[in-house]
Write an enzyme that holds these catalytic residues in place. Sequence first.
Site, PDB file in Angstrom:
ATOM      1  N   CYS A 191       0.753  -1.224   0.176  1.00  0.00           N
ATOM      2  CA  CYS A 191      -0.040   0.128  -0.029  1.00  0.00           C
ATOM      3  C   CYS A 191       0.901   1.190   0.250  1.00  0.00           C
ATOM      4  CB  CYS A 191      -1.121  -0.064   1.063  1.00  0.00           C
ATOM      5  SG  CYS A 191      -1.910   1.430   1.405  1.00  0.00           S
ATOM      6  N   CYS A 236      -0.311   3.800   2.013  1.00  0.00           N
ATOM      7  CA  CYS A 236      -0.330   3.940   3.723  1.00  0.00           C
ATOM      8  C   CYS A 236       1.150   4.140   3.979  1.00  0.00           C
ATOM      9  CB  CYS A 236      -0.407   2.469   4.159  1.00  0.00           C
ATOM     10  SG  CYS A 236      -2.139   1.781   3.392  1.00  0.00           S
ATOM     11  N   ASP A 237       2.316   3.780   3.139  1.00  0.00           N
ATOM     12  CA  ASP A 237       3.534   3.549   3.417  1.00  0.00           C
ATOM     13  C   ASP A 237       4.513   4.535   2.844  1.00  0.00           C
ATOM     14  OD1 ASP A 237       2.808   1.544   5.522  1.00  0.00           O
ATOM     15  OD2 ASP A 237       2.852   0.088   3.998  1.00  0.00           O
TER      16      ASP A 237
END
Length: 313
Positions: free
Chosen positions: A140, A143-144
């Site tokens: 992701c 997200c990261d």
Amino acid sequence: MPDNQDIEHVKVLIIGSGPAGYTAAIYAARADLKPVLYQGLQPGGQLTVTTEVENYPGYPDGTQGPEMMEDFRKQAERFGTDIRFGYATSVDFTGTVHKVVIDENKTIEAEAVIIATGATAKWLGLESEQKLNGFGVSACATCDGYFFRGQDVAVVGGGDTAAEEATYLAKLCKKVYLIVRRDEMRASKAMQHRVENAENIEILWNHETKEVLGDKAVTGVRVFSNKTKEERDLEVTGFFVAIGHKPNTEIFKDTLNLDANGYIKTVAGTTKTNIDGVFAAGDVQDHVYRQAVTAAGTGCMAAIDAERFISSK
Ligand code: NDP
């Protein structure tokens, strides 16, 4: 089924909280079916790990995936859906009342069940990928990606997800390698153009990943050309896997008819499964379209199918 006394009876139980689950909830609640919805492991579903959504009708300027799912949730709640944290761990669809166990300790008995458990990201299956998951390996970018700003990263995959992740990362990172196993991408032309127009994305055609390098954190990726077999080490600190999804149907496989890839089979033109009173909506039963809007559409169908099923009894 657990041997416990914590049993609750509901009319409509919805499992899952993506566009399909929440849309089913809006319709079921407005039909006075008092739906109970369990959100599952990822409240809001796959759109909570995406960025810009430009193709959902009604948002002329686009919106952010997580915000859109907040809007879905609020709309479902507004009509009285009972939205709960919890994960369906087993089912018993053999009786006239369907039983679903939540978190292994609570049984919900429902007249109708709507399954909207979606799909989950796939991994390459390399040992090094698993070992370094969370230490530079991610599925992701939204997200990261922030952790890798100013650094070099690699993305694997050739679909819309890979194109989207690569484009997103290109804005944050110094350089993005896109590892594509064929000599063409599956992604839509619009997404491919974005990848091609980003100056800091280098596409490695006909390349596959041999190993993710690093002991405690990612330090590189060893790739090879599947044409020449030549190997090459990419010096990257982040490795993003974007190769598709697997339907979340593990707990249904003994009862429901699934296709060869594990997606729930539904009767054409409906959301009916092979069990009366059990309906499936969204990505869990759709490996073709897989869009938020089609998931929402089938969520609506599932609520209408459930309403008709209950009133016909
Ligand atoms: P897809 O199944 O469309 O693509 C998966 C990609 O990963 C393919 O290019 C495939 O290669 C590659 N792949 C699969 N397994 C491996 C492997 N073991 N090693 C290397 N590469 C591999 O999945 P997506 O998640 O990209 O998209 C799913 C659906 O969601 C699509 O319908 C897509 O259009 C949609 N989507 C839409 C978005 C948007 O509109 N904003 C954003 C993201 C997704 P190959 O082509 O060779 O099979």
